[in-house]
Design a protein around this motif. Structure first.
Motif, PDB file in Angstrom:
ATOM      1  N   GLY A 147     -36.294   3.909  23.273  1.00  0.00           N
ATOM      2  CA  GLY A 147     -37.043   2.972  24.099  1.00  0.00           C
ATOM      3  C   GLY A 147     -36.481   1.563  23.933  1.00  0.00           C
ATOM      4  O   GLY A 147     -35.397   1.357  23.374  1.00  0.00           O
ATOM      5  N   LEU A 148     -37.243   0.584  24.404  1.00  0.00           N
ATOM      6  CA  LEU A 148     -36.785  -0.800  24.335  1.00  0.00           C
ATOM      7  C   LEU A 148     -36.490  -1.227  22.906  1.00  0.00           C
ATOM      8  O   LEU A 148     -35.459  -1.856  22.627  1.00  0.00           O
ATOM      9  CB  LEU A 148     -37.848  -1.712  24.955  1.00  0.00           C
ATOM     10  N   LEU A 149     -37.365  -0.870  21.970  1.00  0.00           N
ATOM     11  CA  LEU A 149     -37.172  -1.264  20.579  1.00  0.00           C
ATOM     12  C   LEU A 149     -35.945  -0.591  19.975  1.00  0.00           C
ATOM     13  O   LEU A 149     -35.152  -1.232  19.274  1.00  0.00           O
ATOM     14  CB  LEU A 149     -38.419  -0.912  19.765  1.00  0.00           C
ATOM     15  N   GLY A 150     -35.769   0.715  20.236  1.00  0.00           N
ATOM     16  CA  GLY A 150     -34.624   1.427  19.690  1.00  0.00           C
ATOM     17  C   GLY A 150     -33.307   0.911  20.235  1.00  0.00           C
ATOM     18  O   GLY A 150     -32.318   0.762  19.493  1.00  0.00           O
ATOM     19  N   HIS A 172     -33.250  10.254  29.267  1.00  0.00           N
ATOM     20  CA  HIS A 172     -32.407   9.069  29.307  1.00  0.00           C
ATOM     21  C   HIS A 172     -33.071   7.926  28.564  1.00  0.00           C
ATOM     22  O   HIS A 172     -34.251   8.014  28.171  1.00  0.00           O
ATOM     23  CB  HIS A 172     -32.051   8.665  30.751  1.00  0.00           C
ATOM     24  N   LEU A 173     -32.340   6.854  28.347  1.00  0.00           N
ATOM     25  CA  LEU A 173     -32.828   5.711  27.598  1.00  0.00           C
ATOM     26  C   LEU A 173     -33.919   4.970  28.380  1.00  0.00           C
ATOM     27  O   LEU A 173     -33.913   4.934  29.608  1.00  0.00           O
ATOM     28  CB  LEU A 173     -31.676   4.746  27.296  1.00  0.00           C
ATOM     29  N   MET A 174     -34.830   4.376  27.629  1.00  0.00           N
ATOM     30  CA  MET A 174     -35.897   3.539  28.192  1.00  0.00           C
ATOM     31  C   MET A 174     -36.569   4.215  29.381  1.00  0.00           C
ATOM     32  O   MET A 174     -36.689   3.655  30.470  1.00  0.00           O
ATOM     33  CB  MET A 174     -35.342   2.157  28.572  1.00  0.00           C
ATOM     34  N   VAL A 233     -33.401   4.087  11.179  1.00  0.00           N
ATOM     35  CA  VAL A 233     -34.409   3.190  11.754  1.00  0.00           C
ATOM     36  C   VAL A 233     -35.361   4.015  12.600  1.00  0.00           C
ATOM     37  O   VAL A 233     -34.931   4.776  13.480  1.00  0.00           O
ATOM     38  CB  VAL A 233     -33.751   2.092  12.613  1.00  0.00           C
ATOM     39  N   LEU A 234     -36.643   3.878  12.345  1.00  0.00           N
ATOM     40  CA  LEU A 234     -37.672   4.584  13.100  1.00  0.00           C
ATOM     41  C   LEU A 234     -38.177   3.670  14.210  1.00  0.00           C
ATOM     42  O   LEU A 234     -38.842   2.659  13.949  1.00  0.00           O
ATOM     43  CB  LEU A 234     -38.818   4.990  12.181  1.00  0.00           C
ATOM     44  N   ALA A 235     -37.833   4.003  15.447  1.00  0.00           N
ATOM     45  CA  ALA A 235     -38.258   3.221  16.618  1.00  0.00           C
ATOM     46  C   ALA A 235     -38.938   4.179  17.590  1.00  0.00           C
ATOM     47  O   ALA A 235     -38.517   4.340  18.733  1.00  0.00           O
ATOM     48  CB  ALA A 235     -37.058   2.534  17.256  1.00  0.00           C
ATOM     49  N   CYS A 236     -40.010   4.816  17.117  1.00  0.00           N
ATOM     50  CA  CYS A 236     -40.663   5.908  17.844  1.00  0.00           C
ATOM     51  C   CYS A 236     -41.967   5.472  18.501  1.00  0.00           C
ATOM     52  O   CYS A 236     -42.842   6.304  18.769  1.00  0.00           O
ATOM     53  CB  CYS A 236     -40.913   7.077  16.891  1.00  0.00           C
ATOM     54  N   GLY A 237     -42.108   4.196  18.742  1.00  0.00           N
ATOM     55  CA  GLY A 237     -43.307   3.708  19.392  1.00  0.00           C
ATOM     56  C   GLY A 237     -44.291   3.106  18.402  1.00  0.00           C
ATOM     57  O   GLY A 237     -44.039   3.049  17.192  1.00  0.00           O
ATOM     58  N   VAL A 238     -45.419   2.643  18.926  1.00  0.00           N
ATOM     59  CA  VAL A 238     -46.441   2.000  18.102  1.00  0.00           C
ATOM     60  C   VAL A 238     -47.802   2.587  18.436  1.00  0.00           C
ATOM     61  O   VAL A 238     -47.997   3.210  19.477  1.00  0.00           O
ATOM     62  CB  VAL A 238     -46.455   0.471  18.313  1.00  0.00           C
ATOM     63  N   LEU A 313     -43.304  -7.871  33.373  1.00  0.00           N
ATOM     64  CA  LEU A 313     -41.879  -7.689  33.616  1.00  0.00           C
ATOM     65  C   LEU A 313     -41.181  -7.480  32.284  1.00  0.00           C
ATOM     66  O   LEU A 313     -41.411  -8.232  31.333  1.00  0.00           O
ATOM     67  CB  LEU A 313     -41.316  -8.926  34.323  1.00  0.00           C
ATOM     68  N   THR A 314     -40.354  -6.452  32.187  1.00  0.00           N
ATOM     69  CA  THR A 314     -39.566  -6.205  30.986  1.00  0.00           C
ATOM     70  C   THR A 314     -38.159  -6.735  31.190  1.00  0.00           C
ATOM     71  O   THR A 314     -37.494  -6.384  32.163  1.00  0.00           O
ATOM     72  CB  THR A 314     -39.497  -4.697  30.675  1.00  0.00           C
TER      73      THR A 314
END
Length: 420
Positions: A147-150, A172-174, A233-238, A313-314
């Protein structure tokens, strides 16, 4: 520990993140209880700190009076007071929960309550600084989550000279923001930076060393393949932090439920930011947190204000450094420029539904791509990649939810800057 009672404050805020700091800047005399030892900071810029572009003081928010390093442990709604882990008790007339969210720790084999050495979440400034201290040129790093963080973490680690693998379970990404074509362009950009990207890749567990202090050595995939890793690195959401609210008997679903005045099921308690759920939605976005804080500041001042949701907006900017960047404790390393910068913006729903009109413009030579989805007479969403000249007018049209004028061609939505 003895309990000491303090004077009652008109407004007490639990949480010194972006929402809590914004509210403190708008409402005079607020008491803010902040669990982190740092002054409030802009969480959106953590990847820039990791990459060495900014030092922590650069991302600090305007000064606010915060009781740092103090954790609220219980809310006594009957007495209208907050009990803290240092033994203090703070009374309130109005309480605001701005407790934010916690990183999701996936159910992986080898990942217990205590993280093995080399395994890092990426949510707080302390997380960021610990990761930055561990990175050195050539270190093998695996980022779990695309995602965005990863994506931001993978780019920052690559800029520090790490050998980075990005493992994304989805196609796919994001996926939340991008269509397949834009995600493919993003993937190409990351690969040009040296990041190895794996999509449709399910992680099964971690292989760690034994002993009293286990350390990660590899990430195990579902197909049995192993990715060597000295850093993971764990970037699996919040997930919204709702424990205090639940224990206090407030209504909690996905987050702490609030109305249009950001009021919880207790009329003297409000919630804003990542922990709040409004009209069935937990936004988890900085823009929504700031907008909610602004509305609540008006409500607390006795002025009429309502929160109607956020149309966010991202934006993501990836750059390739040609200057020295911080590389942990080993000093600085010059990372050669391997690709140009990248600008990306996404808004609304870019995935078309039956009956929608879709307009796409692409310029492979310039690496530019634009797509918008029109639903009826409204702009439903879009993605701009590489060239953001039209993003201002598109975002305003979408955010205002205005009808598209009947005499405006759909192509004009993408070419108000004169086209590519």
């Amino acid at each position: 520990m003895r309990t000491r009672t303090e004077n009652t404050a008109r407004v007490v805020v639990i949480g010194a993140g972006m929402a809590g700091a914004r509210l403190a800047a708008r409402v005079p005399g607020v008491t803010v209880i902040g669990e982190e030892a740092h002054a409030p900071y802009n969480r959106v810029l953590l990847a820039e700190v990791l990459a060495g572009r900014y030092e922590p003081d650069v991302i600090a928010l305007p000064p606010a009076e915060v009781r740092r390093g103090v954790r609220a442990v219980r809310i006594d709604r009957a007495e209208r007071r907050v009990l803290c882990d240092d033994g203090s008790v703070v009374g309130y007339e109005h309480l605001v929960l701005a407790t934010g969210s916690n990183p999701v720790l996936p159910p992986l084999r080898g990942l217990g309550h205590t993280l093995p050495d080399g395994v890092h979440p990426f949510r707080t400034l302390d997380d960021c600084l610990a990761l930055r201290a561990a990175v050195r040129p050539g270190v093998r790093a695996v980022v779990i989550g695309g995602g965005l963080l990863g994506v931001s973490a993978a780019r920052a680690l690559a800029e520090c000279g790490a050998q980075v693998v990005l493992a994304q379970q989805g196609e796919h990404l994001m996926e939340r923001q991008l269509d397949a074509e834009a995600a493919g362009m993003l993937r190409g950009h990351l690969e040009a930076l040296g990041v190895e990207v794996h999509t449709e890749c399910r992680v099964r567990g971690l292989r760690c060393t034994g002993g009293h202090t286990p350390a990660v050595r590899a990430v195990e995939l579902a197909d049995g393949y192993e990715l060597e890793a000295e850093i993971t690195v764990l970037a699996c959401g919040v997930r919204p932090r709702t424990g205090l609210a639940q224990a206090a008997g407030l209504e909690v679903r996905k987050g702490v439920v609030v109305d249009d005045e950001l009021r919880t099921s207790d009329p003297y308690v409000h919630a804003v930011g990542d922990c709040a759920e409004h009209d069935g939605t937990v936004y988890g976005l900085a823009g929504a947190a700031l907008e909610q804080a602004d509305v609540l500041a008006e409500v607390l001042a006795g002025r009429p204000a309502r929160y109607r949701g956020t149309r966010a907006l991202t934006r993501l900017t990836l750059r390739s450094p040609a200057t020295p960047v911080a590389a942990g404790t080993t000093g600085a390393a010059v990372v050669p420029e391997r690709s140009g910068g990248l600008d990306l913006a996404a808004f609304g729903d870019s995935r078309p539904m039956p009956g929608d009109d879709v307009i796409r413009l692409a310029d492979a030579t310039r690496g530019a791509y634009r797509t918008v989805v029109v639903r009826g007479d409204r702009l439903a969403g879009g993605v701009l990649f590489g060239d953001l000249a039209a993003v201002g007018s598109l975002a305003r049209t979408w955010q205002d939810d205005d009808p598209i004028p009947a005499d405006m061609s759909l192509l004009h939505l993408l070419t108000n800057d004169g086209g590519f």
